[in-house]
Design a protein around this motif. Structure first.
Motif, PDB file in Angstrom:
ATOM      1  N   LEU A  98       0.834  -1.196   0.000  1.00 32.56           N
ATOM      2  CA  LEU A  98       0.000   0.000   0.000  1.00 32.56           C
ATOM      3  C   LEU A  98       0.874   1.253   0.000  1.00 32.56           C
ATOM      4  O   LEU A  98       2.060   1.193   0.304  1.00 32.56           O
ATOM      5  CB  LEU A  98      -0.923  -0.014   1.218  1.00 32.56           C
ATOM      6  CG  LEU A  98      -1.947  -1.154   1.232  1.00 32.56           C
ATOM      7  CD1 LEU A  98      -2.713  -1.147   2.532  1.00 32.56           C
ATOM      8  CD2 LEU A  98      -2.898  -1.037   0.064  1.00 32.56           C
ATOM      9  N   PRO A  99       0.302   2.421  -0.332  1.00 26.31           N
ATOM     10  CA  PRO A  99       1.098   3.654  -0.353  1.00 26.31           C
ATOM     11  C   PRO A  99       1.788   3.914   0.992  1.00 26.31           C
ATOM     12  O   PRO A  99       1.274   3.580   2.049  1.00 26.31           O
ATOM     13  CB  PRO A  99       0.068   4.737  -0.644  1.00 26.31           C
ATOM     14  CG  PRO A  99      -1.019   4.022  -1.376  1.00 26.31           C
ATOM     15  CD  PRO A  99      -1.051   2.643  -0.792  1.00 26.31           C
ATOM     16  N   ASP A 100       2.960   4.523   0.927  1.00 27.21           N
ATOM     17  CA  ASP A 100       3.772   4.906   2.074  1.00 27.21           C
ATOM     18  C   ASP A 100       4.313   3.711   2.853  1.00 27.21           C
ATOM     19  O   ASP A 100       4.518   3.792   4.061  1.00 27.21           O
ATOM     20  CB  ASP A 100       3.002   5.835   3.018  1.00 27.21           C
ATOM     21  CG  ASP A 100       2.650   7.150   2.358  1.00 27.21           C
ATOM     22  OD1 ASP A 100       3.345   7.555   1.413  1.00 27.21           O
ATOM     23  OD2 ASP A 100       1.669   7.781   2.798  1.00 27.21           O
ATOM     24  N   GLY A 112       6.753   5.406   0.168  1.00 31.80           N
ATOM     25  CA  GLY A 112       7.095   5.451   1.584  1.00 31.80           C
ATOM     26  C   GLY A 112       8.571   5.387   1.881  1.00 31.80           C
ATOM     27  O   GLY A 112       8.984   5.579   3.026  1.00 31.80           O
ATOM     28  N   CYS A 113       9.404   5.136   0.876  1.00 28.28           N
ATOM     29  CA  CYS A 113      10.841   5.008   1.117  1.00 28.28           C
ATOM     30  C   CYS A 113      11.436   6.324   1.612  1.00 28.28           C
ATOM     31  O   CYS A 113      12.226   6.330   2.562  1.00 28.28           O
ATOM     32  CB  CYS A 113      11.561   4.538  -0.139  1.00 28.28           C
ATOM     33  SG  CYS A 113      11.127   2.838  -0.603  1.00 28.28           S
ATOM     34  N   ALA A 114      11.073   7.433   0.994  1.00 28.69           N
ATOM     35  CA  ALA A 114      11.583   8.731   1.447  1.00 28.69           C
ATOM     36  C   ALA A 114      11.076   9.039   2.854  1.00 28.69           C
ATOM     37  O   ALA A 114      11.813   9.567   3.690  1.00 28.69           O
ATOM     38  CB  ALA A 114      11.161   9.835   0.481  1.00 28.69           C
ATOM     39  N   LEU A 115       9.838   8.697   3.126  1.00 33.03           N
ATOM     40  CA  LEU A 115       9.271   8.909   4.457  1.00 33.03           C
ATOM     41  C   LEU A 115      10.032   8.112   5.504  1.00 33.03           C
ATOM     42  O   LEU A 115      10.381   8.639   6.569  1.00 33.03           O
ATOM     43  CB  LEU A 115       7.791   8.516   4.458  1.00 33.03           C
ATOM     44  CG  LEU A 115       7.065   8.633   5.783  1.00 33.03           C
ATOM     45  CD1 LEU A 115       6.975  10.087   6.208  1.00 33.03           C
ATOM     46  CD2 LEU A 115       5.677   8.035   5.667  1.00 33.03           C
ATOM     47  N   GLN A 116      10.356   6.867   5.217  1.00 32.63           N
ATOM     48  CA  GLN A 116      11.101   6.050   6.164  1.00 32.63           C
ATOM     49  C   GLN A 116      12.518   6.579   6.368  1.00 32.63           C
ATOM     50  O   GLN A 116      13.030   6.579   7.483  1.00 32.63           O
ATOM     51  CB  GLN A 116      11.145   4.593   5.702  1.00 32.63           C
ATOM     52  CG  GLN A 116       9.848   3.866   5.916  1.00 32.63           C
ATOM     53  CD  GLN A 116       9.946   2.395   5.553  1.00 32.63           C
ATOM     54  OE1 GLN A 116      11.012   1.910   5.182  1.00 32.63           O
ATOM     55  NE2 GLN A 116       8.828   1.702   5.663  1.00 32.63           N
ATOM     56  N   ARG A 117      13.163   7.052   5.295  1.00 35.48           N
ATOM     57  CA  ARG A 117      14.501   7.629   5.440  1.00 35.48           C
ATOM     58  C   ARG A 117      14.449   8.879   6.314  1.00 35.48           C
ATOM     59  O   ARG A 117      15.312   9.087   7.166  1.00 35.48           O
ATOM     60  CB  ARG A 117      15.097   7.954   4.076  1.00 35.48           C
ATOM     61  CG  ARG A 117      15.631   6.727   3.354  1.00 35.48           C
ATOM     62  CD  ARG A 117      16.485   7.097   2.157  1.00 35.48           C
ATOM     63  NE  ARG A 117      15.743   7.804   1.117  1.00 35.48           N
ATOM     64  CZ  ARG A 117      15.098   7.214   0.106  1.00 35.48           C
ATOM     65  NH1 ARG A 117      15.117   5.896   0.001  1.00 35.48           N
ATOM     66  NH2 ARG A 117      14.450   7.923  -0.776  1.00 35.48           N
ATOM     67  N   ASN A 118      13.445   9.721   6.107  1.00 36.88           N
ATOM     68  CA  ASN A 118      13.303  10.930   6.920  1.00 36.88           C
ATOM     69  C   ASN A 118      13.047  10.587   8.386  1.00 36.88           C
ATOM     70  O   ASN A 118      13.593  11.220   9.289  1.00 36.88           O
ATOM     71  CB  ASN A 118      12.182  11.820   6.386  1.00 36.88           C
ATOM     72  CG  ASN A 118      12.553  12.495   5.088  1.00 36.88           C
ATOM     73  OD1 ASN A 118      13.727  12.595   4.752  1.00 36.88           O
ATOM     74  ND2 ASN A 118      11.549  12.949   4.349  1.00 36.88           N
ATOM     75  N   GLN A 119      12.212   9.594   8.640  1.00 36.74           N
ATOM     76  CA  GLN A 119      11.932   9.190  10.017  1.00 36.74           C
ATOM     77  C   GLN A 119      13.181   8.611  10.691  1.00 36.74           C
ATOM     78  O   GLN A 119      13.451   8.888  11.858  1.00 36.74           O
ATOM     79  CB  GLN A 119      10.791   8.179  10.058  1.00 36.74           C
ATOM     80  CG  GLN A 119       9.444   8.791   9.748  1.00 36.74           C
ATOM     81  CD  GLN A 119       8.341   7.746   9.604  1.00 36.74           C
ATOM     82  OE1 GLN A 119       8.614   6.560   9.411  1.00 36.74           O
ATOM     83  NE2 GLN A 119       7.097   8.194   9.678  1.00 36.74           N
ATOM     84  N   ALA A 120      13.961   7.834   9.950  1.00 39.21           N
ATOM     85  CA  ALA A 120      15.198   7.267  10.498  1.00 39.21           C
ATOM     86  C   ALA A 120      16.203   8.376  10.800  1.00 39.21           C
ATOM     87  O   ALA A 120      16.880   8.355  11.837  1.00 39.21           O
ATOM     88  CB  ALA A 120      15.798   6.257   9.518  1.00 39.21           C
ATOM     89  N   PHE A 121      16.287   9.375   9.923  1.00 37.18           N
ATOM     90  CA  PHE A 121      17.191  10.500  10.137  1.00 37.18           C
ATOM     91  C   PHE A 121      16.786  11.285  11.384  1.00 37.18           C
ATOM     92  O   PHE A 121      17.630  11.641  12.212  1.00 37.18           O
ATOM     93  CB  PHE A 121      17.193  11.411   8.904  1.00 37.18           C
ATOM     94  CG  PHE A 121      18.016  12.650   9.071  1.00 37.18           C
ATOM     95  CD1 PHE A 121      19.403  12.590   9.104  1.00 37.18           C
ATOM     96  CD2 PHE A 121      17.416  13.891   9.215  1.00 37.18           C
ATOM     97  CE1 PHE A 121      20.159  13.728   9.261  1.00 37.18           C
ATOM     98  CE2 PHE A 121      18.168  15.033   9.377  1.00 37.18           C
ATOM     99  CZ  PHE A 121      19.543  14.961   9.397  1.00 37.18           C
ATOM    100  N   ALA A 122      15.492  11.544  11.533  1.00 37.90           N
ATOM    101  CA  ALA A 122      15.005  12.279  12.702  1.00 37.90           C
ATOM    102  C   ALA A 122      15.262  11.494  13.990  1.00 37.90           C
ATOM    103  O   ALA A 122      15.661  12.067  15.007  1.00 37.90           O
ATOM    104  CB  ALA A 122      13.518  12.587  12.553  1.00 37.90           C
ATOM    105  N   ALA A 123      15.062  10.183  13.961  1.00 41.78           N
ATOM    106  CA  ALA A 123      15.316   9.359  15.143  1.00 41.78           C
ATOM    107  C   ALA A 123      16.800   9.358  15.489  1.00 41.78           C
ATOM    108  O   ALA A 123      17.172   9.417  16.672  1.00 41.78           O
ATOM    109  CB  ALA A 123      14.827   7.929  14.898  1.00 41.78           C
ATOM    110  N   GLU A 124      17.660   9.325  14.480  1.00 39.59           N
ATOM    111  CA  GLU A 124      19.097   9.356  14.716  1.00 39.59           C
ATOM    112  C   GLU A 124      19.521  10.687  15.332  1.00 39.59           C
ATOM    113  O   GLU A 124      20.332  10.733  16.257  1.00 39.59           O
ATOM    114  CB  GLU A 124      19.839   9.121  13.403  1.00 39.59           C
ATOM    115  CG  GLU A 124      21.349   9.047  13.553  1.00 39.59           C
ATOM    116  CD  GLU A 124      22.047   8.791  12.229  1.00 39.59           C
ATOM    117  OE1 GLU A 124      23.248   9.075  12.158  1.00 39.59           O
ATOM    118  OE2 GLU A 124      21.390   8.324  11.287  1.00 39.59           O
TER     119      GLU A 124
END
Length: 140
Positions: A98-100, A112-124
């Motif tokens: 499904l989307p994202d 959703g790949c860009a969203l996951q990369r952004n979330q991982a960056f923010a968590a880091e």
């Protein structure tokens, strides 16, 4: 660490026994219960006949000693339905593409790949900021 906890418990029980014997002599309940937070090697103040003192250490905010706490993940059968449903929903989204979802399957999975990369960056960044705050001499 365990000796400190045992010492605090022993002091509290001794103070409680003294306060209990004093209470038994007067027949009156304590007039005041005082919670005291002590730091370092500070001693807990003594209880009196009309006051009960409960001490806790600033560096040990939990009543259960660290060695006895259970840090394992909570089993699925012991979790709330909200957590179970969220887990099943996320699993179904990734499996269905499904989307994202950043899945190679399905038409919207790649969004959703860009969203996951952004979330991982923010968590880091949050983890690095937290580590800088906890390191002695780090920025406050």
């Amino acid at each position: 660490m365990l000796r400190v906890v045992v010492g605090v418990v022993a002091m509290m029980s001794a103070a409680g026994a003294v306060a209990q014997s004093q209470q038994a002599e007067t027949g009156q309940p304590p007039q005041r219960i005082r919670n005291v937070t002590v730091t370092g090697q500070q001693a807990c103040p003594q209880s009196t006949s009309d006051e009960v003192v409960v001490c806790s250490r600033l560096d040990e905010p939990y009543r259960i000693p660290k060695g006895l706490r259970d840090d394992r993940p909570i089993a699925a059968q012991n979790q709330s339905w909200v957590n179970r449903t969220a887990t099943m929903d996320q699993t179904g989204r990734v499996a269905g593409g499904l989307p994202d979802t950043c899945s190679p399957v399905g038409t919207g999975g790649q969004s959703g790949c860009a969203l996951q990369r952004n979330q991982a960056f923010a968590a880091e960044r949050r983890a690095n900021a937290q580590a800088a705050r906890t390191v002695p001499g780090g920025e406050q």
